[in-house]
Design a protein around this motif. Structure first.
Motif, PDB file in Angstrom:
ATOM      1  N   LEU A 216       0.692  -1.079   0.082  1.00 19.72           N
ATOM      2  CA  LEU A 216       0.123  -0.149  -0.050  1.00 19.72           C
ATOM      3  C   LEU A 216       0.959   1.200   0.099  1.00 19.72           C
ATOM      4  CD1 LEU A 216      -2.854  -1.233   2.469  1.00 19.72           C
ATOM      5  CD2 LEU A 216      -3.026  -0.648  -0.112  1.00 19.72           C
ATOM      6  N   TYR A 217       2.052   0.914   0.347  1.00 20.38           N
ATOM      7  CA  TYR A 217       2.961   2.350   0.343  1.00 20.38           C
ATOM      8  C   TYR A 217       3.490   2.723  -0.892  1.00 20.38           C
ATOM      9  CZ  TYR A 217       4.234   4.245   5.011  1.00 20.38           C
ATOM     10  OH  TYR A 217       4.088   4.814   6.009  1.00 20.38           O
ATOM     11  N   THR A 218       3.394   1.621  -2.183  1.00 20.96           N
ATOM     12  CA  THR A 218       3.995   1.841  -3.308  1.00 20.96           C
ATOM     13  C   THR A 218       2.951   1.893  -4.309  1.00 20.96           C
ATOM     14  OG1 THR A 218       4.787  -0.448  -3.474  1.00 20.96           O
ATOM     15  CG2 THR A 218       6.411   1.185  -2.563  1.00 20.96           C
ATOM     16  N   ALA A 219       1.816   1.485  -4.159  1.00 18.24           N
ATOM     17  CA  ALA A 219       0.765   0.787  -5.026  1.00 18.24           C
ATOM     18  C   ALA A 219       0.072   2.121  -5.621  1.00 18.24           C
ATOM     19  CB  ALA A 219      -0.441   0.046  -4.447  1.00 18.24           C
ATOM     20  N   SER A 220      -0.105   2.471  -6.797  1.00 16.70           N
ATOM     21  CA  SER A 220      -0.716   3.687  -7.533  1.00 16.70           C
ATOM     22  C   SER A 220      -2.335   3.730  -6.967  1.00 16.70           C
ATOM     23  CB  SER A 220      -0.970   3.443  -8.911  1.00 16.70           C
ATOM     24  OG  SER A 220      -1.761   2.416  -9.529  1.00 16.70           O
ATOM     25  N   ALA A 221      -2.736   4.655  -7.192  1.00 13.37           N
ATOM     26  CA  ALA A 221      -4.424   5.046  -6.830  1.00 13.37           C
ATOM     27  C   ALA A 221      -5.070   4.034  -7.473  1.00 13.37           C
ATOM     28  CB  ALA A 221      -4.612   6.637  -7.042  1.00 13.37           C
ATOM     29  N   SER A 235     -10.798   8.642  -3.240  1.00 13.34           N
ATOM     30  CA  SER A 235     -10.132   8.237  -1.607  1.00 13.34           C
ATOM     31  C   SER A 235      -8.755   7.599  -1.942  1.00 13.34           C
ATOM     32  CB  SER A 235     -11.349   7.201  -1.322  1.00 13.34           C
ATOM     33  OG  SER A 235     -12.500   7.738  -0.997  1.00 13.34           O
ATOM     34  N   ALA A 236      -8.608   6.855  -3.022  1.00 11.87           N
ATOM     35  CA  ALA A 236      -7.464   6.164  -3.088  1.00 11.87           C
ATOM     36  C   ALA A 236      -6.356   7.375  -3.289  1.00 11.87           C
ATOM     37  CB  ALA A 236      -7.336   5.186  -4.488  1.00 11.87           C
ATOM     38  N   GLN A 237      -6.620   8.406  -4.195  1.00  9.72           N
ATOM     39  CA  GLN A 237      -5.799   9.615  -4.680  1.00  9.72           C
ATOM     40  C   GLN A 237      -5.342  10.113  -3.069  1.00  9.72           C
ATOM     41  OE1 GLN A 237      -7.956  11.308  -7.449  1.00  9.72           O
ATOM     42  NE2 GLN A 237      -6.856  10.229  -9.129  1.00  9.72           N
ATOM     43  N   MET A 238      -6.275  10.509  -2.342  1.00 14.14           N
ATOM     44  CA  MET A 238      -6.025  11.230  -1.106  1.00 14.14           C
ATOM     45  C   MET A 238      -5.325  10.201  -0.349  1.00 14.14           C
ATOM     46  SD  MET A 238      -9.935  12.317   0.039  1.00 14.14           S
ATOM     47  CE  MET A 238      -9.280  12.912   1.728  1.00 14.14           C
ATOM     48  N   LEU A 239      -5.281   8.783  -0.287  1.00 18.90           N
ATOM     49  CA  LEU A 239      -4.467   8.267   0.787  1.00 18.90           C
ATOM     50  C   LEU A 239      -3.048   8.233  -0.048  1.00 18.90           C
ATOM     51  CD1 LEU A 239      -3.988   5.831   2.629  1.00 18.90           C
ATOM     52  CD2 LEU A 239      -4.366   4.012   0.550  1.00 18.90           C
ATOM     53  N   VAL A 240      -2.755   8.258  -1.292  1.00 22.48           N
ATOM     54  CA  VAL A 240      -1.453   8.273  -2.010  1.00 22.48           C
ATOM     55  C   VAL A 240      -0.560   9.545  -1.525  1.00 22.48           C
ATOM     56  CG1 VAL A 240      -0.243   8.661  -4.003  1.00 22.48           C
ATOM     57  CG2 VAL A 240      -2.050   6.793  -3.863  1.00 22.48           C
ATOM     58  N   LYS A 246       2.800  10.702   6.094  1.00 24.16           N
ATOM     59  CA  LYS A 246       2.738   9.797   7.270  1.00 24.16           C
ATOM     60  C   LYS A 246       3.800   8.867   7.732  1.00 24.16           C
ATOM     61  CE  LYS A 246      -1.349  11.767   8.101  1.00 24.16           C
ATOM     62  NZ  LYS A 246      -1.757  12.727   9.062  1.00 24.16           N
ATOM     63  N   SER A 247       3.859   8.363   8.840  1.00 20.67           N
ATOM     64  CA  SER A 247       4.939   7.038   9.239  1.00 20.67           C
ATOM     65  C   SER A 247       4.036   6.032   9.727  1.00 20.67           C
ATOM     66  CB  SER A 247       5.785   7.840  10.139  1.00 20.67           C
ATOM     67  OG  SER A 247       6.624   8.692   9.608  1.00 20.67           O
ATOM     68  N   TRP A 248       3.392   5.356   8.773  1.00 16.61           N
ATOM     69  CA  TRP A 248       2.575   4.328   9.260  1.00 16.61           C
ATOM     70  C   TRP A 248       3.486   3.165   8.793  1.00 16.61           C
ATOM     71  CZ3 TRP A 248      -1.538   6.233   5.031  1.00 16.61           C
ATOM     72  CH2 TRP A 248      -2.447   7.315   5.673  1.00 16.61           C
ATOM     73  N   ASN A 249       3.206   2.136   9.912  1.00 15.29           N
ATOM     74  CA  ASN A 249       4.034   1.089   9.779  1.00 15.29           C
ATOM     75  C   ASN A 249       3.545  -0.293   9.668  1.00 15.29           C
ATOM     76  OD1 ASN A 249       6.629   2.526  10.542  1.00 15.29           O
ATOM     77  ND2 ASN A 249       5.830   2.729  12.729  1.00 15.29           N
ATOM     78  N   THR A 250       1.909  -0.280   9.656  1.00 18.57           N
ATOM     79  CA  THR A 250       1.102  -1.355   9.690  1.00 18.57           C
ATOM     80  C   THR A 250      -0.048  -1.246   8.592  1.00 18.57           C
ATOM     81  OG1 THR A 250      -0.522  -0.818  11.124  1.00 18.57           O
ATOM     82  CG2 THR A 250       1.732  -1.832  11.758  1.00 18.57           C
ATOM     83  N   VAL A 251      -0.349  -2.432   7.965  1.00 17.68           N
ATOM     84  CA  VAL A 251      -1.619  -2.382   7.219  1.00 17.68           C
ATOM     85  C   VAL A 251      -2.844  -1.602   7.728  1.00 17.68           C
ATOM     86  CG1 VAL A 251      -3.138  -3.696   5.842  1.00 17.68           C
ATOM     87  CG2 VAL A 251      -0.724  -4.230   5.838  1.00 17.68           C
ATOM     88  N   GLN A 252      -2.983  -2.008   9.037  1.00 19.57           N
ATOM     89  CA  GLN A 252      -4.332  -1.491   9.745  1.00 19.57           C
ATOM     90  C   GLN A 252      -3.935   0.212   9.823  1.00 19.57           C
ATOM     91  OE1 GLN A 252      -6.532  -3.335  10.068  1.00 19.57           O
ATOM     92  NE2 GLN A 252      -5.496  -4.927   9.382  1.00 19.57           N
ATOM     93  N   ASP A 253      -2.757   0.863   9.849  1.00 19.26           N
ATOM     94  CA  ASP A 253      -2.979   2.255   9.685  1.00 19.26           C
ATOM     95  C   ASP A 253      -3.316   2.629   8.383  1.00 19.26           C
ATOM     96  OD1 ASP A 253      -1.493   2.405  12.193  1.00 19.26           O
ATOM     97  OD2 ASP A 253       0.770   2.170  11.105  1.00 19.26           O
ATOM     98  N   PHE A 254      -3.428   1.879   7.428  1.00 22.88           N
ATOM     99  CA  PHE A 254      -3.994   2.349   6.169  1.00 22.88           C
ATOM    100  C   PHE A 254      -5.339   2.053   6.195  1.00 22.88           C
ATOM    101  CE2 PHE A 254       0.403   1.918   4.770  1.00 22.88           C
ATOM    102  CZ  PHE A 254       0.816   2.788   3.777  1.00 22.88           C
ATOM    103  N   ALA A 255      -5.747   0.774   6.726  1.00 18.22           N
ATOM    104  CA  ALA A 255      -7.256   0.690   7.070  1.00 18.22           C
ATOM    105  C   ALA A 255      -8.048   1.834   7.730  1.00 18.22           C
ATOM    106  CB  ALA A 255      -7.253  -0.798   7.557  1.00 18.22           C
TER     107      ALA A 255
END
Length: 319
Positions: A216-221, A235-240, A246-255
């Motif tokens: 999720l750190y390198t995937a495109s929107a 929403s995906a573009q906002m995440l990118v 951010k300094s997220w370390n887990t998948v759940q941070d993205f979730a």
């Protein structure tokens, strides 16, 4: 008198023919020698280029190995920075970070390359389960990707059906199993057109291992929106944009950011990658050699980086 003139004329003609033949043979011998020299120089240049590219591949593997100590793989890390075409003498002749003179007479050698995280893309191998059956959730994700990219769904269905049919034969032990694609461009075997492949290339890959997670750190929107049900492209573009600050370390941070807590299994999503594509291009004295390699990085703080396959071509690789 006439006979003497005729004899002199015949002798002159014979001499001219002899000179012509000698000149022709000499020119042919000279051309063959020149051709042999050109072939030898070309072969030497290609051989030297190949060795330089081997060194570049080893250095890229070393960079990935050092980066393996990190818990995440992001696009702002050293491995993700592409090397623009640069003159090699500026690196080899540098002392204390300053380029030195004295390379006059040496051939001009230029090197460029990049490392691509292939887990930033959707893996076609994920479409099929261990039983050879197509997986409905993955089918839906690929359909969404085709829709986002404006590609014909009929081509995807043809590809999926052919892939499922071949995988099922493989599981059943059928002797008449068609060769499955091992690389992205080979998806044409399954029915994708060249124009569709050109559009899909930044978003889809073929990996030798099924059930690979999307980073999720390198995937495109587009990949994020297609792979996560209920997430639109905005929403995906906002995440990118957010993940860069951010300094997220887990998948759940993205979730949590996507309001999908508990809906992003770590078997399908990750923040660290194992599969990378290494591209290198070397230009020397009119000779251009390109190389592409697939490598797999292991786990641990000092993980091994194994080369799965290498592909080298003379000239620029055409996708």
């Amino acid at each position: 008198m006439r006979r003497a003139h005729a004899q002199r004329g015949a002798a002159l003609l014979l001499a001219m023919l002899t000179v012509t033949l000698v000149a022709t043979f000499a020119a042919t011998a000279l051309w063959q020698q020149w051709r042999a020299v050109e072939v030898e120089q070309s072969e030497r240049a290609r051989s030297q280029s190949a060795w330089v590219l081997v060194g570049a591949l080893d250095f890229s593997r070393f960079v990935l190995r050092l980066d393996g100590a990190n818990n995440v793989d992001r696009l702002d890390e050293p491995w993700a920075v592409a090397l623009q075409e640069s003159r090699m003498s500026t690196f080899l002749g540098a002392e204390n970070g300053v380029a030195q003179a004295g390379d006059e007479g040496l051939p001009e050698v230029f090197l460029s390359g990049s490392i691509i995280d292939l887990q930033s893309r959707m893996n076609v191998a994920n479409l099929v389960g261990s039983d050879g059956q197509l997986i409905g959730k993955q089918m839906a994700a690929f359909k969404r990707l085709f829709e986002l990219l404006g590609l014909p769904e009929a081509e995807f269905m043809t590809m999926a059906e052919n892939l499922g049919r071949a995988s099922q034969k493989q599981v059943d032990g059928d002797a008449d199993v068609p060769l499955l694609p091992q690389r992205f461009e080979q998806l044409a075997w399954l029915g994708l057109s060249p124009s569709t492949l050109r559009v899909l290339e930044p978003y889809v890959t073929v990996l030798p291992q099924a059930a690979t997670a999307i980073n999720l750190y390198t995937a495109s929107a587009q990949v994020i929106a297609a792979s996560i049900e209920g997430v639109d492209l905005a929403s995906a573009q906002m995440l990118v944009q957010a993940r860069n600050q951010k300094s997220w370390n887990t998948v759940q941070d993205f979730a949590t950011f996507l309001d999908r807590v508990g809906l992003l299994p770590e078997s399908e999503y990750a923040v660290r990658s194992s599969f990378f594509e290494i591209n290198g291009r070397l230009r020397m004295e009119g000779t251009v050699v390109s190389e592409r390699s697939l490598v797999k990085r292991g786990t641990g703080r000092n993980p091994p980086v194994t080369t799965i396959w290498r592909e080298r071509v003379a000239g620029d690789r055409q996708p």
